[in-house]
Design a protein around this motif. Structure first.
Motif, PDB file in Angstrom:
ATOM      1  N   HIS A 193      15.344  -7.289   1.387  1.00 10.33           N
ATOM      2  CA  HIS A 193      15.084  -6.157   2.349  1.00 10.33           C
ATOM      3  C   HIS A 193      14.183  -6.251   3.262  1.00 10.33           C
ATOM      4  O   HIS A 193      14.604  -6.001   4.797  1.00 10.33           O
ATOM      5  CB  HIS A 193      14.634  -5.005   1.440  1.00 10.33           C
ATOM      6  CG  HIS A 193      15.045  -3.452   2.211  1.00 10.33           C
ATOM      7  ND1 HIS A 193      14.926  -2.253   1.602  1.00 10.33           N
ATOM      8  CD2 HIS A 193      14.700  -3.446   3.546  1.00 10.33           C
ATOM      9  CE1 HIS A 193      15.109  -1.442   2.457  1.00 10.33           C
ATOM     10  NE2 HIS A 193      14.655  -2.047   3.727  1.00 10.33           N
ATOM     11  N   ILE A 194      12.897  -6.734   3.400  1.00 17.61           N
ATOM     12  CA  ILE A 194      11.998  -7.015   4.332  1.00 17.61           C
ATOM     13  C   ILE A 194      12.369  -8.125   5.200  1.00 17.61           C
ATOM     14  O   ILE A 194      12.215  -7.913   6.422  1.00 17.61           O
ATOM     15  CB  ILE A 194      10.541  -6.871   3.728  1.00 17.61           C
ATOM     16  CG1 ILE A 194       9.805  -5.982   2.920  1.00 17.61           C
ATOM     17  CG2 ILE A 194       9.437  -7.458   4.761  1.00 17.61           C
ATOM     18  CD1 ILE A 194       8.715  -5.875   2.349  1.00 17.61           C
ATOM     19  N   LEU A 195      12.807  -9.012   4.571  1.00 18.95           N
ATOM     20  CA  LEU A 195      13.083 -10.249   5.465  1.00 18.95           C
ATOM     21  C   LEU A 195      14.347 -10.095   6.170  1.00 18.95           C
ATOM     22  O   LEU A 195      14.493 -10.385   7.619  1.00 18.95           O
ATOM     23  CB  LEU A 195      13.065 -11.546   4.706  1.00 18.95           C
ATOM     24  CG  LEU A 195      11.896 -11.904   4.206  1.00 18.95           C
ATOM     25  CD1 LEU A 195      12.053 -13.299   3.355  1.00 18.95           C
ATOM     26  CD2 LEU A 195      10.852 -12.195   5.106  1.00 18.95           C
TER      27      LEU A 195
ATOM     28  N   LEU B  23       0.862  -1.342  -0.056  1.00 18.64           N
ATOM     29  CA  LEU B  23       0.114  -0.060   0.165  1.00 18.64           C
ATOM     30  C   LEU B  23       0.973   1.023  -0.022  1.00 18.64           C
ATOM     31  O   LEU B  23       0.510   2.207  -0.666  1.00 18.64           O
ATOM     32  CB  LEU B  23      -0.792   0.004   1.052  1.00 18.64           C
ATOM     33  CG  LEU B  23      -2.057  -1.030   1.352  1.00 18.64           C
ATOM     34  CD1 LEU B  23      -2.768  -0.992   2.492  1.00 18.64           C
ATOM     35  CD2 LEU B  23      -2.773  -0.801   0.085  1.00 18.64           C
ATOM     36  N   ALA B  24       2.041   1.415   0.675  1.00 17.99           N
ATOM     37  CA  ALA B  24       2.489   2.606   0.878  1.00 17.99           C
ATOM     38  C   ALA B  24       4.086   2.346   0.738  1.00 17.99           C
ATOM     39  O   ALA B  24       4.996   3.538   0.816  1.00 17.99           O
ATOM     40  CB  ALA B  24       2.370   2.967   2.632  1.00 17.99           C
ATOM     41  N   GLY B  25       4.586   1.264   0.256  1.00 18.31           N
ATOM     42  CA  GLY B  25       6.130   1.058  -0.071  1.00 18.31           C
ATOM     43  C   GLY B  25       6.891   1.150   1.443  1.00 18.31           C
ATOM     44  O   GLY B  25       6.431   0.650   2.327  1.00 18.31           O
ATOM     45  N   PHE B  26       8.152   1.372   1.323  1.00 19.01           N
ATOM     46  CA  PHE B  26       8.911   1.522   2.590  1.00 19.01           C
ATOM     47  C   PHE B  26       8.717   2.729   3.471  1.00 19.01           C
ATOM     48  O   PHE B  26       9.441   3.329   3.765  1.00 19.01           O
ATOM     49  CB  PHE B  26      10.398   1.137   2.148  1.00 19.01           C
ATOM     50  CG  PHE B  26      11.024  -0.184   1.646  1.00 19.01           C
ATOM     51  CD1 PHE B  26      10.826  -1.069   2.579  1.00 19.01           C
ATOM     52  CD2 PHE B  26      11.399  -0.301   0.292  1.00 19.01           C
ATOM     53  CE1 PHE B  26      11.160  -2.348   1.947  1.00 19.01           C
ATOM     54  CE2 PHE B  26      11.487  -1.611  -0.205  1.00 19.01           C
ATOM     55  CZ  PHE B  26      11.693  -2.427   0.757  1.00 19.01           C
TER      56      PHE B  26
ATOM     57  N   GLY C 111       2.991 -13.845   3.974  1.00 18.64           N
ATOM     58  CA  GLY C 111       3.795 -12.591   4.008  1.00 18.64           C
ATOM     59  C   GLY C 111       4.356 -12.606   2.447  1.00 18.64           C
ATOM     60  O   GLY C 111       4.504 -11.750   1.628  1.00 18.64           O
ATOM     61  N   VAL C 112       5.346 -13.725   2.531  1.00 13.83           N
ATOM     62  CA  VAL C 112       6.167 -13.859   0.971  1.00 13.83           C
ATOM     63  C   VAL C 112       5.307 -13.719  -0.178  1.00 13.83           C
ATOM     64  O   VAL C 112       5.516 -13.204  -1.038  1.00 13.83           O
ATOM     65  CB  VAL C 112       7.201 -15.002   0.954  1.00 13.83           C
ATOM     66  CG1 VAL C 112       7.727 -15.188  -0.213  1.00 13.83           C
ATOM     67  CG2 VAL C 112       8.145 -14.894   2.219  1.00 13.83           C
ATOM     68  N   ALA C 113       4.169 -14.613  -0.086  1.00 12.32           N
ATOM     69  CA  ALA C 113       3.343 -14.669  -1.178  1.00 12.32           C
ATOM     70  C   ALA C 113       2.597 -13.196  -1.334  1.00 12.32           C
ATOM     71  O   ALA C 113       2.610 -12.712  -2.627  1.00 12.32           O
ATOM     72  CB  ALA C 113       1.902 -15.579  -0.942  1.00 12.32           C
ATOM     73  N   ILE C 114       2.340 -12.735  -0.473  1.00 11.05           N
ATOM     74  CA  ILE C 114       1.418 -11.154  -0.888  1.00 11.05           C
ATOM     75  C   ILE C 114       2.646 -10.226  -1.427  1.00 11.05           C
ATOM     76  O   ILE C 114       2.140  -9.598  -2.347  1.00 11.05           O
ATOM     77  CB  ILE C 114       1.270 -10.798   0.734  1.00 11.05           C
ATOM     78  CG1 ILE C 114       0.120 -11.503   1.172  1.00 11.05           C
ATOM     79  CG2 ILE C 114       0.870  -9.233   0.530  1.00 11.05           C
ATOM     80  CD1 ILE C 114      -0.339 -11.109   2.525  1.00 11.05           C
ATOM     81  N   ILE C 115       3.704 -10.244  -0.822  1.00  7.88           N
ATOM     82  CA  ILE C 115       4.705  -9.280  -1.638  1.00  7.88           C
ATOM     83  C   ILE C 115       5.085  -9.910  -3.020  1.00  7.88           C
ATOM     84  O   ILE C 115       4.886  -8.895  -3.870  1.00  7.88           O
ATOM     85  CB  ILE C 115       6.186  -9.308  -0.754  1.00  7.88           C
ATOM     86  CG1 ILE C 115       6.122  -9.018   0.563  1.00  7.88           C
ATOM     87  CG2 ILE C 115       7.108  -8.383  -1.579  1.00  7.88           C
ATOM     88  CD1 ILE C 115       7.273  -9.414   1.661  1.00  7.88           C
TER      89      ILE C 115
ATOM     90  N   ALA D  47      16.219  -2.232  10.577  1.00  9.38           N
ATOM     91  CA  ALA D  47      17.645  -2.542  10.416  1.00  9.38           C
ATOM     92  C   ALA D  47      17.884  -3.720  10.149  1.00  9.38           C
ATOM     93  O   ALA D  47      18.976  -4.321   9.533  1.00  9.38           O
ATOM     94  CB  ALA D  47      18.572  -2.082  11.791  1.00  9.38           C
ATOM     95  N   LEU D  48      17.191  -4.705  10.681  1.00 12.37           N
ATOM     96  CA  LEU D  48      17.578  -6.215  10.908  1.00 12.37           C
ATOM     97  C   LEU D  48      16.509  -7.072  10.144  1.00 12.37           C
ATOM     98  O   LEU D  48      17.025  -8.235   9.844  1.00 12.37           O
ATOM     99  CB  LEU D  48      17.504  -6.791  12.370  1.00 12.37           C
ATOM    100  CG  LEU D  48      18.319  -6.004  13.192  1.00 12.37           C
ATOM    101  CD1 LEU D  48      18.294  -6.689  14.748  1.00 12.37           C
ATOM    102  CD2 LEU D  48      19.885  -5.930  12.803  1.00 12.37           C
ATOM    103  N   GLY D  49      15.532  -6.585   9.633  1.00 18.25           N
ATOM    104  CA  GLY D  49      14.567  -7.367   8.906  1.00 18.25           C
ATOM    105  C   GLY D  49      13.733  -8.077  10.005  1.00 18.25           C
ATOM    106  O   GLY D  49      14.049  -8.406  10.901  1.00 18.25           O
TER     107      GLY D  49
END
Lengths: 289, 249
Positions: A127-129, A62-65, A111-115, A200-202
């Motif tokens: 980046h997210i993980l 919805l909003a990026g990073f 989560g991974v499927a949605i991305i 910072a850490l994912g």
């Protein structure tokens, strides 16, 4: 030495920000980790972090990073999983750890499927993980520092009931200590610390800075307070060394810090003075009296 | 520690405690009189621990009520087996936990409080153990330590769950002396026990429990062979197809 340790931080502002953020978290998160270990809830923080992923993923689409959106999404999803697992296992009579495992696997997959479905590429998922030093912007830094400050203040006030509740919940309740209320406050702090470590850490690695130093600390002290100091020390050292490793070896920050903290744990198991393997081997001789 | 104390009794009014749909304690009425010393005996699974936890406020009644007469300042000795004995904490800090009702979460312990904790350690024969980690203690020493915590707590009602299990004979004798002292000071003591000889010797009152109260009164009247047999039969009667209980709540 200077080139190895100092130069990266002197040269790059984003590394300095990541360092300050990680140091702030190193002061608060491992102390919570010590209590999680003592409560035999070592997996709970993991579940919170994994469970938060679908929320983070939706917020990302919805909003990026955008930091506040990611936190909010993660907070909502993490709380749903944590509270939902407890309620579900009570309602169905199942074991809570099994329910937690089921939910967090589901959350990770979702989560991974949605991305992926939403068009996020491999770089976004990484980046997210696993986090990125570049992710520590002003709001993220403020959140990390704020959460660390709040955590230390609450811990200072709640230390006695937390230890009592941890050691002997039945006695505590009979003597009139409201264990349940303190436990809720504690869980809220765990969620906040995990969420604030996301950038910072994912999401996958955020828990590493909380749990690994805490687990290692058992081998350095015989009292809760000593374990807390040891855990913070290990976390601080792991943060610095992890960021240096991340910079020189071009590894994402999360895995780099977790690797160093994991190394510290291995050293503690081997060489720690309390129940360390070496001290067991060497202490063949016993005291005379 | 203090001479005369406010009387504190507990009355059970048709009390029912359940785990799920299964009754652990079933329509029990009666009274732990102020200053009484009562043993709770019964076969395994008779609801003794559940009853004790309910008296301590840890288990909500499914039916009926637990009514306190006088103060409800309760000290609980949980089963030793329920404790994480590897927990990283020093002995003196465990004893100081008994100060919780007075200090709460925030108030600082005074030098006098510390001295009281040390005296309690000495009273249970653990002088010099102040800085020792709990993990280095034997089962008997750990039980002594938990009694020291109760000494410091100075409660009016003491609930002891299997206080002499898994401890050596000398420790049991020492701890029994403390229980006798508490009784002499007018405190109300309820103890879950298995050693019936000990109960006959030392406990004026006995509750024979097997879900229902089989007998409750002076030990000589309650602890008869007939009642013990009845309790065992009750505990073994475990019907999966039992109909819902329709006794008046």
């Amino acid at each position: 030495m200077h080139d190895l340790l100092i130069a990266p931080f002197a040269e790059f502002g984003f590394l300095r920000r990541a360092l300050v953020g990680c140091l702030a978290l190193s002061v608060s998160a491992p102390v919570l980790g010590v209590f999680l270990v003592l409560r035999r809830m070592s997996l709970t923080a993991d579940v919170l972090a994994h469970g938060a992923l679908p929320g983070v993923a939706i917020a990302f689409l919805l909003a990026g990073f955008s930091a506040p959106f990611l936190w909010f999404g993660g907070l909502v999803a993490g709380l749903v999983v944590a509270v939902g697992a407890g309620a579900l296992s009570r309602a169905t009579g199942g074991r809570e750890d099994a329910t937690l495992a089921a939910l967090y696997l589901l959350a990770l997959g979702a989560g991974v499927a949605i991305i992926s479905v939403g068009g996020g590429g491999g770089a976004d998922i990484t980046h997210i993980l696993f986090g990125s030093v570049l992710g520590v912007d002003d709001p993220a830094l403020l959140l990390m520092a704020g959460v660390a400050t709040l955590t230390l203040l609450v811990l200072a006030f709640a230390w006695r009931p937390l230890v009592l509740e941890c050691f002997d919940p039945s006695f505590a309740a009979a003597a009139g200590a409201r264990g349940g209320a303190w436990h809720l406050v504690f869980q809220a702090l765990v969620v906040l610390n995990v969420i604030s470590a996301f950038q910072a850490l994912g999401t996958l690695m955020a828990v590493g800075l909380m749990m690994l130093p805490a687990i290692a600390a058992r081998h350095w002290a015989r009292q809760v307070s000593g374990m807390a100091y040891a855990a913070v020390g290990i976390a601080v050292a792991s943060s610095v060394a992890g960021l240096v490793l991340s910079y020189h070896a071009d590894v994402p920050t999360g895995p780099a810090i977790v690797l160093i903290a994991g190394g510290a744990w291995a050293v503690s198991v081997l060489a720690g003075p309390v129940d360390g393997l070496l001290s067991r081997l060497l202490r063949r001789r016993h005291l005379a009296g | 520690m203090t001479g005369r104390r406010a009387p504190a009794g507990i009355r059970l009014d048709n009390l029912t405690l359940t785990h799920g749909a299964r009754a652990a304690v079933h329509h029990v009425s009666g009274r732990f009189a102020p200053g009484s010393l009562t043993a709770v005996v019964g076969p395994n699974g008779a609801g003794k621990t559940t009853l004790l936890r309910a008296l301590a406020g840890l288990h909500k009644p499914q039916g009926g009520a637990i009514l306190h007469e006088g103060t409800a300042r309760i000290g609980l000795l949980p089963q030793l087996a329920a404790l994480d004995r590897a927990f990283p904490i020093a002995c003196l800090d465990v004893v100081m936990q008994g100060l919780w009702p007075r200090l709460g979460a925030f108030r600082a312990a005074s030098a006098e409080d510390r001295e009281r904790a040390r005296q309690a350690l000495a009273a249970v024969g653990l002088s010099g153990f102040e800085r020792r980690p709990v993990g280095s203690l034997s089962a008997g020493q750990t039980q002594r330590l938990l009694f020291a915590r109760l000494l410091v707590q100075d409660a009016d009602i003491l609930l002891l769950d299997e206080p002499f299990n898994a401890v050596d004979a000398r420790t049991a004798a020492d701890l029994l002396r403390l229980v006798r002292d508490w009784h002499g000071e007018g405190r109300t003591v309820v103890a879950v026990l298995h050693d019936l000889d000990l109960v006959t010797r030392e406990f004026p009152d006995t509750l024979v429990l097997a879900r229902d109260a089989i007998a409750w009164g002076p030990t000589a009247d309650a602890l008869t062979a007939a009642n013990r047999m009845k309790a065992r039969m009750m505990a073994e009667a475990w019907a999966d197809d039992a109909a819902a209980c329709d006794r008046a709540a």
